[in-house]
Design a protein around this motif. Structure first.
Motif, PDB file in Angstrom:
ATOM      1  N   ASP A 290       0.817  -1.218   0.000  1.00 39.01           N
ATOM      2  CA  ASP A 290       0.000   0.000   0.000  1.00 39.01           C
ATOM      3  C   ASP A 290       0.848   1.264   0.000  1.00 39.01           C
ATOM      4  N   THR A 291       2.159   1.109   0.080  1.00 40.64           N
ATOM      5  CA  THR A 291       3.064   2.255  -0.028  1.00 40.64           C
ATOM      6  C   THR A 291       4.161   1.914  -1.023  1.00 40.64           C
ATOM      7  N   SER A 292       4.913   2.928  -1.448  1.00 43.41           N
ATOM      8  CA  SER A 292       5.839   2.768  -2.572  1.00 43.41           C
ATOM      9  C   SER A 292       7.239   2.344  -2.185  1.00 43.41           C
ATOM     10  N   GLY A 293       7.549   2.322  -0.885  1.00 47.08           N
ATOM     11  CA  GLY A 293       8.894   1.955  -0.489  1.00 47.08           C
ATOM     12  C   GLY A 293       9.887   3.078  -0.673  1.00 47.08           C
ATOM     13  N   PHE A 294      11.171   2.742  -0.537  1.00 48.60           N
ATOM     14  CA  PHE A 294      12.272   3.686  -0.653  1.00 48.60           C
ATOM     15  C   PHE A 294      12.169   4.794   0.400  1.00 48.60           C
ATOM     16  N   ALA A 295      12.825   5.919   0.178  1.00 44.55           N
ATOM     17  CA  ALA A 295      13.001   6.928   1.225  1.00 44.55           C
ATOM     18  C   ALA A 295      11.683   7.567   1.652  1.00 44.55           C
ATOM     19  N   GLY A 356      13.085  14.581  -7.640  1.00 42.42           N
ATOM     20  CA  GLY A 356      14.026  15.496  -8.267  1.00 42.42           C
ATOM     21  C   GLY A 356      15.468  15.088  -8.056  1.00 42.42           C
ATOM     22  N   MET A 357      15.723  14.221  -7.064  1.00 43.54           N
ATOM     23  CA  MET A 357      17.075  13.742  -6.785  1.00 43.54           C
ATOM     24  C   MET A 357      17.410  12.482  -7.572  1.00 43.54           C
ATOM     25  N   SER A 358      16.435  11.936  -8.301  1.00 45.15           N
ATOM     26  CA  SER A 358      16.636  10.673  -9.009  1.00 45.15           C
ATOM     27  C   SER A 358      17.113  10.913 -10.435  1.00 45.15           C
ATOM     28  N   VAL A 359      17.776   9.908 -10.978  1.00 44.20           N
ATOM     29  CA  VAL A 359      18.138   9.908 -12.393  1.00 44.20           C
ATOM     30  C   VAL A 359      17.079   9.105 -13.127  1.00 44.20           C
ATOM     31  N   ALA A 360      16.410   9.744 -14.073  1.00 48.70           N
ATOM     32  CA  ALA A 360      15.259   9.121 -14.726  1.00 48.70           C
ATOM     33  C   ALA A 360      15.605   7.770 -15.335  1.00 48.70           C
ATOM     34  N   ALA A 361      16.760   7.673 -15.978  1.00 48.42           N
ATOM     35  CA  ALA A 361      17.138   6.408 -16.618  1.00 48.42           C
ATOM     36  C   ALA A 361      17.314   5.298 -15.592  1.00 48.42           C
ATOM     37  N   VAL A 362      17.791   5.656 -14.406  1.00 44.99           N
ATOM     38  CA  VAL A 362      18.013   4.652 -13.360  1.00 44.99           C
ATOM     39  C   VAL A 362      16.691   4.157 -12.797  1.00 44.99           C
ATOM     40  N   THR A 363      15.792   5.093 -12.450  1.00 48.24           N
ATOM     41  CA  THR A 363      14.511   4.657 -11.894  1.00 48.24           C
ATOM     42  C   THR A 363      13.697   3.891 -12.927  1.00 48.24           C
ATOM     43  N   ARG A 364      13.823   4.268 -14.173  1.00 49.20           N
ATOM     44  CA  ARG A 364      13.125   3.535 -15.233  1.00 49.20           C
ATOM     45  C   ARG A 364      13.638   2.104 -15.309  1.00 49.20           C
ATOM     46  N   ASN A 526       7.754  11.357 -17.902  1.00 44.76           N
ATOM     47  CA  ASN A 526       8.264  12.160 -16.778  1.00 44.76           C
ATOM     48  C   ASN A 526       7.396  12.018 -15.533  1.00 44.76           C
ATOM     49  N   TYR A 527       6.939  10.824 -15.278  1.00 43.42           N
ATOM     50  CA  TYR A 527       6.115  10.544 -14.081  1.00 43.42           C
ATOM     51  C   TYR A 527       6.984  10.701 -12.841  1.00 43.42           C
ATOM     52  N   ARG A 528       6.502  11.494 -11.881  1.00 40.41           N
ATOM     53  CA  ARG A 528       7.257  11.722 -10.645  1.00 40.41           C
ATOM     54  C   ARG A 528       6.410  11.325  -9.447  1.00 40.41           C
ATOM     55  N   SER A 529       7.033  10.657  -8.501  1.00 41.00           N
ATOM     56  CA  SER A 529       6.294  10.256  -7.304  1.00 41.00           C
ATOM     57  C   SER A 529       6.028  11.437  -6.390  1.00 41.00           C
ATOM     58  N   THR A 530       6.700  12.573  -6.602  1.00 38.99           N
ATOM     59  CA  THR A 530       6.441  13.755  -5.781  1.00 38.99           C
ATOM     60  C   THR A 530       5.156  14.462  -6.183  1.00 38.99           C
ATOM     61  N   LYS A 531       4.656  14.176  -7.387  1.00 39.21           N
ATOM     62  CA  LYS A 531       3.380  14.751  -7.813  1.00 39.21           C
ATOM     63  C   LYS A 531       2.251  13.919  -7.222  1.00 39.21           C
ATOM     64  N   THR A 532       1.244  14.609  -6.715  1.00 43.29           N
ATOM     65  CA  THR A 532       0.132  13.896  -6.095  1.00 43.29           C
ATOM     66  C   THR A 532      -0.666  13.116  -7.117  1.00 43.29           C
ATOM     67  N   VAL A 533      -0.938  13.700  -8.266  1.00 40.35           N
ATOM     68  CA  VAL A 533      -1.709  13.040  -9.316  1.00 40.35           C
ATOM     69  C   VAL A 533      -0.936  13.148 -10.626  1.00 40.35           C
ATOM     70  N   ASN A 534      -0.777  12.013 -11.312  1.00 39.54           N
ATOM     71  CA  ASN A 534      -0.132  11.972 -12.622  1.00 39.54           C
ATOM     72  C   ASN A 534      -1.133  11.389 -13.615  1.00 39.54           C
ATOM     73  N   LEU A 535      -1.853  12.263 -14.290  1.00 36.70           N
ATOM     74  CA  LEU A 535      -2.910  11.810 -15.188  1.00 36.70           C
ATOM     75  C   LEU A 535      -2.335  11.230 -16.477  1.00 36.70           C
ATOM     76  N   ILE A 536      -3.119  10.383 -17.122  1.00 32.98           N
ATOM     77  CA  ILE A 536      -2.726   9.859 -18.420  1.00 32.98           C
ATOM     78  C   ILE A 536      -2.723  11.016 -19.415  1.00 32.98           C
ATOM     79  N   PRO A 537      -1.671  11.186 -20.211  1.00 32.38           N
ATOM     80  CA  PRO A 537      -1.599  12.338 -21.121  1.00 32.38           C
ATOM     81  C   PRO A 537      -2.548  12.192 -22.299  1.00 32.38           C
TER      82      PRO A 537
END
Length: 681
Positions: A290-295, A356-364, A526-537
């Motif tokens: 029910d949560t995303s893990g990590f920091a 914002g501290m993540s590298v997109a290629a790494v998290t992908r 560019n989906y970010r976990s810091t955004k509350t809602v990430n709608l389908i484009p």
């Protein structure tokens, strides 16, 4: 092996596992008329050459133009000669005096190869090198064929057909039939009814026949039947996760109906708690949280919709093959069906975070690795992770297959899809819960505003005291800490805590909005976990080039090598589409339909793994240990089936009966095997 240790340590592991003698010079050309290989050459081909390929040639033979430390290990002469130091690396007959041997044993602090701890040679590999050098470092460029050895057991070994490893040695290596049982087609063994003696047909259960046959072979007898009180406790815990009520116990113990046990099982499976119990089993398999893990460990406020989908699916006895397809590719199967969009929450169940501290290629890449591994373990009882960096050391899973399966998920992008709550979804109490969350959020924001006002006042006083009109007049290195200036240590702590509380409350409010924790196909968004809602484009944003997939040397995103296209596990019988272009498992190259094709391959009755895996999981649920004791590993390092004929018979029976898990429960639980006492005779 005296070379520059600094240069080697810096570059050795950049391609440890992927330069696999593809450019070996053919000095010794073999023909059918040549004499058999000597024992020393067979030892080299079986032990030494694969070791050099996996551990050394990534930096000392991958490309002749880029040999690290000028140490070329592609030929015997160059391996012995050494590198840029000019001193011999191997002294024939004297391994302890050879710099090469000292380096791989890490006995010389100045040079330790391979340089990373995780790639160090083990004791057996070091012993093989020691023996090889001691006996003359015999070398051959011929290939080892199954008939090239004097070991009679080798004659029964099998070369598996795959999409191909990173070296001819791996591609052509042999396997003992017992180690690759799971890749062979499912058999339909006859039921050994004779093992049950003269029992009436109405008393015979095929499971008991297989079990009794094995018991008689081992000169054992089954335990007596358990008493009714034990049976009802066993059944209710297995099927609902709950103990029986006193009323249920009394009714069952006093029932005179000849089918009371069968009727009890059916009644337990009609309980809504049955779906909850089975969903609990499944969410453990697919690493749901029910949560995303990590920091940040952000809450997943809409993940509950996938969890409840599982409960509904099990209660409805959804055919397991359909169940697989919906989770892997519900959106591709029918993008207008709300239930199928919710089902793809499976693809989002693993840990994931991008800030914002993540590298997109790494998290992908972390997501792609996770979903590839999860698909293998959950549905096929295969851990693919080993093949991320190198061809699998034990199973016929080439690195190419790992990335071919990963390419299936390359178009997958995260999104919060707007999917209206359905009449069958439980949203009772949402209004009160939403009101409570909004109140807590407002209170937290109000306290943060008080801290801000206190900080602003303290900064204003500091500016006045130091003769400044505003902060612009103050050099950046002399400004007070703007975020918490003037606050006590306790208030500073509250400030940090409240920032997190606000994040969590904002996400909690998302629970009361009709979003599905889902996916879609398209280019990176560019989906970010810091955004509350990430709608389908929109449609325009969904256009663009889909991420390409490459074999990554050593699993490193900085070392892409060969490009691959989507595919499946090629060792499974009938899966090598390179030889069968019209095979039933072909994966499209377009962005749409890849997952649906993979899901249909997994859910096919032709797949040698899928039915075996799920019937084994259900058996484990009832008996504590599966017919294969390692339910997530049907490979060589997993346990072999204790009753292989029974496993295959159950798999075929399961598919014949519409992939029905409830019917499988009924079959297992009505057997004498299940109903026997846990106390030995």
């Amino acid at each position: 092996m005296y070379v520059s240790s600094a240069r080697l340590a810096q570059t050795f592991c950049s391609g440890l596992c992927f330069a696999l003698l593809l450019s070996l010079p053919l000095i010794e050309v073999a023909s059918a008329e040549e004499t058999p290989l000597t024992a020393q050459k067979i030892f080299y081909l079986q032990k030494i050459r694969p070791l050099l390929e996996q551990k050394c040639l990534g930096c000392h033979g991958s490309t002749p133009d880029d040999i690290k430390g000028d140490y070329n290990m592609l030929t015997r002469d160059s391996l012995i000669r050494g590198g840029e130091s000019g001193e011999p690396a191997v002294i024939i007959g004297k391994p302890e005096e050879s710099p090469f041997w000292k380096a791989v044993t890490w006995k010389d602090e100045n040079i330790q190869m391979p340089p990373q701890e995780r790639n160090r040679l083990n004791a057996a590999e070091i012993a093989d090198l020691q023996q090889w050098i001691s006996t003359g470092a015999v070398w051959t460029d011929r290939e080892l064929l199954p008939s090239s050895t004097n070991n009679s057991s080798q004659q029964s070994s099998i070369v598996m057909s795959t999409s191909g490893g990173q070296s001819p040695t791996w591609t052509n290596r042999t396997y003992e039939p017992a180690d690759i049982w799971a890749y062979q087609p499912i058999q339909r063994p006859p039921v050994p009814w004779a093992a049950l003696g003269k029992k009436l047909n109405s008393q015979r259960n095929p499971i008991d026949a297989f079990i009794q046959q094995k018991l008689k072979q081992k000169q054992l007898i089954a335990s007596p039947a358990a008493e009714k009180k034990t049976l009802i406790r066993r059944a209710t815990y297995d099927l609902t996760g709950l103990p029986p009520t006193l009323k249920q116990i009394h009714e069952f113990e006093n029932s005179q109906h000849q089918d009371s046990w069968s009727l009890l099982i059916k009644k337990m499976m009609e309980s809504p708690h049955y779906g909850e119990q089975m969903a609990q089993m499944w969410i453990d398999v697919v690493r749901y949280a029910d949560t995303s893990g990590f920091a940040n460990d952000y809450e997943r406020p809409n993940a509950w919709r996938y969890r409840d989908y599982l409960v509904r699916s099990f209660n409805a006895d959804k055919p397991y093959d359909r169940f697989i397809i919906e989770q892997l590719a519900g959106d591709e199967l029918d993008p207008d069906d709300p239930e199928l969009l919710i089902a793809t929450g499976y693809l989002r169940s693993g840990p994931w975070e991008h800030t914002g501290m993540s590298v997109a290629a790494v998290t992908r890449q972390l997501f792609l690795d996770d979903i590839t591994q999860s698909t293998g373990v959950s549905f096929l009882a295969h851990s693919f992770r080993c093949a991320k960096c190198h061809d699998h050391k034990f199973d016929p899973v080439p690195t190419r297959d790992y990335y071919r399966i990963q390419a299936v998920f390359a178009p997958v992008q995260f999104a919060d899809r707007k999917v209206e709550y359905q009449p069958y979804e439980n949203i009772s109490g949402f209004a009160d819960m939403k009101e409570r969350t909004e109140r807590l959020l407002a209170e937290t924001r109000a306290q943060q505003q008080q801290f801000k006002e206190k900080t602003d006042a303290a900064i204003a006083a500091w500016l006045k005291e130091n003769g400044y009109q505003n902060l612009k007049q103050v050099a950046a290195d002399k400004r007070p800490p703007l975020r918490w200036f003037g606050l006590s240590e306790f208030e500073k702590s509250l400030l940090k805590i409240n920032n997190k509380r606000i994040d969590y409350f904002e996400r909690e409010l998302k629970r009361y909005e009709p979003y599905a924790f889902s996916v879609y196909n398209g280019p990176p968004n560019n989906y970010r976990s810091t955004k509350t809602v990430n709608l389908i484009p929109g449609a325009k944003q969904k256009q663009g080039e889909i991420q390409q997939t490459f074999i990554l040397a050593g699993g490193a995103i900085t070392a892409p090598t060969e490009k691959v296209t989507p595919g499946v596990l090629s060792a499974v019988a009938g899966s090598n589409s390179s030889r069968e272009p019209n095979a039933w498992n072909t994966i499209p190259q377009t962005s749409e339909g890849r997952r649906l094709a993979l899901a249909r391959w997994i859910a096919s009755s032709n797949n040698t793994l899928t039915a075996r895996v799920i019937v084994n999981r259900i058996w484990q649920l009832h008996f504590g240990t599966g017919l294969v004791a390692t339910p997530n590993n049907f490979g060589q390092k997993g346990d072999q089936p204790s009753h292989p004929e029974l496993l295959d018979w159950l798999a075929t029976w399961f598919m014949d009966h519409g992939w029905s898990i409830k019917q499988l429960h009924q079959l297992i639980m009505t057997s004498e095997t299940y109903q026997q006492s846990s106390q030995p005779v």
